[in-house]
Design a protein around this motif. Structure first.
Motif, PDB file in Angstrom:
ATOM      1  N   UNK A  43       0.824  -1.218   0.000  1.00 54.86           N
ATOM      2  CA  UNK A  43       0.000   0.000   0.000  1.00 54.86           C
ATOM      3  C   UNK A  43       0.858   1.267   0.000  1.00 54.86           C
ATOM      4  N   UNK A  44       1.893   1.293   0.805  1.00 50.90           N
ATOM      5  CA  UNK A  44       2.721   2.499   0.881  1.00 50.90           C
ATOM      6  C   UNK A  44       3.384   2.793  -0.460  1.00 50.90           C
ATOM      7  N   UNK A  45       3.789   1.766  -1.178  1.00 49.92           N
ATOM      8  CA  UNK A  45       4.394   1.962  -2.500  1.00 49.92           C
ATOM      9  C   UNK A  45       3.379   2.518  -3.486  1.00 49.92           C
ATOM     10  N   UNK A  46       2.157   2.006  -3.414  1.00 49.97           N
ATOM     11  CA  UNK A  46       1.096   2.493  -4.301  1.00 49.97           C
ATOM     12  C   UNK A  46       0.835   3.972  -4.041  1.00 49.97           C
ATOM     13  N   UNK A  47       0.716   4.346  -2.770  1.00 48.87           N
ATOM     14  CA  UNK A  47       0.391   5.733  -2.446  1.00 48.87           C
ATOM     15  C   UNK A  47       1.540   6.682  -2.764  1.00 48.87           C
ATOM     16  N   UNK A  48       2.764   6.203  -2.689  1.00 42.87           N
ATOM     17  CA  UNK A  48       3.903   7.036  -3.064  1.00 42.87           C
ATOM     18  C   UNK A  48       3.913   7.315  -4.568  1.00 42.87           C
ATOM     19  N   UNK A  49       3.338   6.406  -5.339  1.00 45.37           N
ATOM     20  CA  UNK A  49       3.399   6.521  -6.793  1.00 45.37           C
ATOM     21  C   UNK A  49       2.076   6.949  -7.416  1.00 45.37           C
ATOM     22  N   UNK A  50       1.084   7.310  -6.592  1.00 42.53           N
ATOM     23  CA  UNK A  50      -0.251   7.588  -7.111  1.00 42.53           C
ATOM     24  C   UNK A  50      -0.258   8.788  -8.062  1.00 42.53           C
ATOM     25  N   UNK A  51       0.578   9.817  -7.826  1.00 45.46           N
ATOM     26  CA  UNK A  51       0.597  10.955  -8.752  1.00 45.46           C
ATOM     27  C   UNK A  51       1.169  10.548 -10.098  1.00 45.46           C
ATOM     28  N   UNK A  52       2.186   9.701 -10.084  1.00 45.34           N
ATOM     29  CA  UNK A  52       2.729   9.210 -11.354  1.00 45.34           C
ATOM     30  C   UNK A  52       1.665   8.415 -12.105  1.00 45.34           C
ATOM     31  N   UNK A  53       0.886   7.630 -11.354  1.00 47.73           N
ATOM     32  CA  UNK A  53      -0.196   6.843 -11.947  1.00 47.73           C
ATOM     33  C   UNK A  53      -1.267   7.768 -12.529  1.00 47.73           C
ATOM     34  N   UNK A  54      -1.662   8.784 -11.762  1.00 46.48           N
ATOM     35  CA  UNK A  54      -2.679   9.729 -12.226  1.00 46.48           C
ATOM     36  C   UNK A  54      -2.254  10.423 -13.519  1.00 46.48           C
ATOM     37  N   UNK A  55      -0.972  10.753 -13.582  1.00 46.31           N
ATOM     38  CA  UNK A  55      -0.446  11.463 -14.754  1.00 46.31           C
ATOM     39  C   UNK A  55      -0.015  10.519 -15.868  1.00 46.31           C
ATOM     40  N   UNK A  56      -0.141   9.217 -15.628  1.00 45.42           N
ATOM     41  CA  UNK A  56       0.306   8.210 -16.601  1.00 45.42           C
ATOM     42  C   UNK A  56       1.769   8.429 -16.964  1.00 45.42           C
ATOM     43  N   UNK A  57       2.578   8.714 -15.947  1.00 48.62           N
ATOM     44  CA  UNK A  57       4.006   8.948 -16.137  1.00 48.62           C
ATOM     45  C   UNK A  57       4.825   7.736 -15.712  1.00 48.62           C
ATOM     46  N   UNK A  58       4.273   6.562 -15.955  1.00 47.57           N
ATOM     47  CA  UNK A  58       4.996   5.333 -15.649  1.00 47.57           C
ATOM     48  C   UNK A  58       4.720   4.317 -16.745  1.00 47.57           C
ATOM     49  N   UNK A  59       5.524   3.284 -16.750  1.00 44.63           N
ATOM     50  CA  UNK A  59       5.377   2.225 -17.753  1.00 44.63           C
ATOM     51  C   UNK A  59       3.999   1.571 -17.643  1.00 44.63           C
ATOM     52  N   UNK A  60       3.502   1.042 -18.756  1.00 42.43           N
ATOM     53  CA  UNK A  60       2.194   0.390 -18.767  1.00 42.43           C
ATOM     54  C   UNK A  60       2.107  -0.746 -17.754  1.00 42.43           C
ATOM     55  N   UNK A  61       3.175  -1.518 -17.617  1.00 43.05           N
ATOM     56  CA  UNK A  61       3.168  -2.636 -16.664  1.00 43.05           C
ATOM     57  C   UNK A  61       3.015  -2.122 -15.235  1.00 43.05           C
ATOM     58  N   UNK A  62       3.688  -1.004 -14.924  1.00 45.38           N
ATOM     59  CA  UNK A  62       3.562  -0.417 -13.592  1.00 45.38           C
ATOM     60  C   UNK A  62       2.160   0.138 -13.365  1.00 45.38           C
ATOM     61  N   UNK A  63       1.591   0.768 -14.382  1.00 46.71           N
ATOM     62  CA  UNK A  63       0.215   1.263 -14.280  1.00 46.71           C
ATOM     63  C   UNK A  63      -0.750   0.108 -14.010  1.00 46.71           C
ATOM     64  N   UNK A  64      -0.551  -0.995 -14.700  1.00 41.39           N
ATOM     65  CA  UNK A  64      -1.408  -2.169 -14.502  1.00 41.39           C
ATOM     66  C   UNK A  64      -1.287  -2.706 -13.086  1.00 41.39           C
ATOM     67  N   UNK A  65      -0.065  -2.717 -12.574  1.00 40.83           N
ATOM     68  CA  UNK A  65       0.183  -3.205 -11.214  1.00 40.83           C
ATOM     69  C   UNK A  65      -0.533  -2.315 -10.192  1.00 40.83           C
ATOM     70  N   UNK A  66      -0.436  -1.007 -10.358  1.00 39.57           N
ATOM     71  CA  UNK A  66      -1.102  -0.063  -9.455  1.00 39.57           C
ATOM     72  C   UNK A  66      -2.618  -0.209  -9.581  1.00 39.57           C
TER      73      UNK A  66
END
Length: 95
Positions: free
Chosen positions: A11-34
């Motif tokens: 959970x802590x990793x997800x919440x640390x990366x939530x802005x990157x997820x919102x902005x789609x600033x990560x790889x597709x595989x990482x977005x899928x994982x989140x």
């Protein structure tokens, strides 16, 4: 933060990366994982929804103006400070 249930991604990793997820600033595989984590974790999904709401309000308020470069960091620091305050306030009763 953790909901107490085991997940592929903490959970802590997800919440640390939530802005990157919102902005789609990560790889597709990482977005899928989140996304998988958010699909199965109600506390993180609530936090994600809050982050999304804040992001859309800032976007609407700023219009087409680019926000100051340090705004994101200031917002993250304030969210963490509020989270700490809430955690301390909801601690065990003094006794």
């Amino acid at each position: 933060m953790s909901c107490g249930k085991p997940h592929e991604t903490d959970c802590s990793e997800v919440l640390e990366r939530v802005f990157l997820f919102l902005d789609r600033e990560m790889e597709d595989a990482d977005c899928s994982q989140i996304q998988r984590h958010l699909d199965e974790c109600a506390p993180c999904l609530q936090k994600y929804d809050l982050e999304g709401l804040v992001k859309s309000l800032v976007a609407r308020s700023c219009g087409q103006d680019r926000p100051p470069s340090d705004l994101r960091q200031k917002v993250l620091l304030r969210i963490r400070a509020v989270h700490v305050e809430i955690s301390e306030d909801s601690g065990p009763p003094a006794g």
